[in-house]
Design a protein around this motif. Structure first.
Motif: not given
Length: 307
Positions: A269-276
């Motif tokens: 997962l991208t960092q943006d997805e992890l953050n979400a």
């Protein structure tokens, strides 16, 4: 006449050797005055029993999972999405953080001296069936996921849209093999490779929790040691604790590749997805978690996160 200490090291990959070597090097400065009797693989009892033995002083030291029997806040290091990557993890669990200092205080209240966190790797999701929308925390999922019998982990998967089930670990391989469940949350990349590479087809790198162990020593025992012996122990544990973050990251990377070479799809997962995912879990589950962990734990964690 040297001082001999009994240390129990639980089932911690790589740590017994690295830590034993580091302690031996530091203890050499005591000219043989400090001798450690090291027992590994939980031969002195499971982590709850050993934790109690260290509190009483019948076992001097341990490196193992924290037991929340005396204070649930001891289990704060397993909180889902306490961090999403290794840089964040070292800031929250590393020496000097508010969370670290809170655990030091909790140990002191329970007759212990805290020696540091030893991280083993992020917990991922291993699946037999694919999950097309893993990075969308608001999407409903159809795949039945096995979670450990730990409420915080189950709540975290529930709020991401997964139906969940609790199955004994000893039955998990067969459960995935026969379709009783479609995958599991609870294992590092290494554990998925060692124990489940013949049944899973996908590993989703969600970094939900950190597998970690903690170093503790009976407070009275520690304070009875000469100052140079105390220094030798503290330096050894602190250096290996700090090194564990990089070692765990390297181990994750190595096992991602090993799984990939075995034919298992690694879905990062991208960092943006992890953050979400983290935002969703923190918003919807942390209030319930901190009701158990207490206000001191909440204050420490929020301070480390800049909240």
């Amino acid at each position: 006449n040297g001082i001999s200490l009994i240390i129990m090291i639980g089932i911690v990959a790589r740590l017994p050797y690295a830590l034993a070597a580091e302690i031996s090097e530091k203890a050499a400065a005591t000219n043989g005055g400090l001798v450690l009797d090291i027992y590994s693989d939980s031969v002195l009892g499971d982590y709850t029993a050993v934790f109690d033995e260290v509190r009483m002083g019948t076992i001097d030291m341990a490196v193992e999972s924290f037991s929340g029997e005396y204070d649930p806040a001891f289990e704060i290091g397993y909180l889902p999405y306490l961090f999403t990557n290794y840089d964040e993890a070292s800031k929250v669990l590393g020496k000097g953080s508010n969370t670290y200092n809170m655990i030091c205080d909790k140990c002191d209240e329970n007759g212990l001296t805290f020696l540091g966190y030893f991280v083993e790797g992020f917990v991922q999701v291993g699946m037999v069936k694919p999950v097309d929308n893993m990075g969308d925390p608001n999407a409903k999922k159809d795949q039945l996921v096995r979670c450990p019998a730990i409420e915080s982990g189950r709540l975290a998967m529930d709020c991401q849209g997964f139906p969940t089930v609790t199955i004994p670990y000893s039955d998990l391989y067969t459960a995935m093999q026969t379709g009783v469940c479609d995958g599991w949350m609870g294992g590092t990349a290494e554990l998925n490779y060692v124990g489940f590479r013949d049944v899973i087809k996908y590993l989703y790198v969600v970094n939900q929790q950190m597998e970690n162990n903690s170093g503790i020593i009976n407070k009275e025992t520690f304070e009875s040691l000469p100052a140079d012996y105390q220094t030798a122990l503290l330096e050894a544990f602190e250096e290996e604790s700090a090194a564990s973050f990089g070692r765990a990251k390297d181990t994750d990377t190595k096992n991602f590749q090993a799984l990939k070479d075995y034919g298992i799809a690694i879905v990062e997962l991208t960092q943006d997805e992890l953050n979400a995912l983290a935002d969703k879990v923190r918003t919807e589950t942390w209030d319930a978690d901190f009701e158990s962990y207490g206000e001191a734990a909440k204050t420490a964690v929020y301070a480390d996160m800049g909240w």
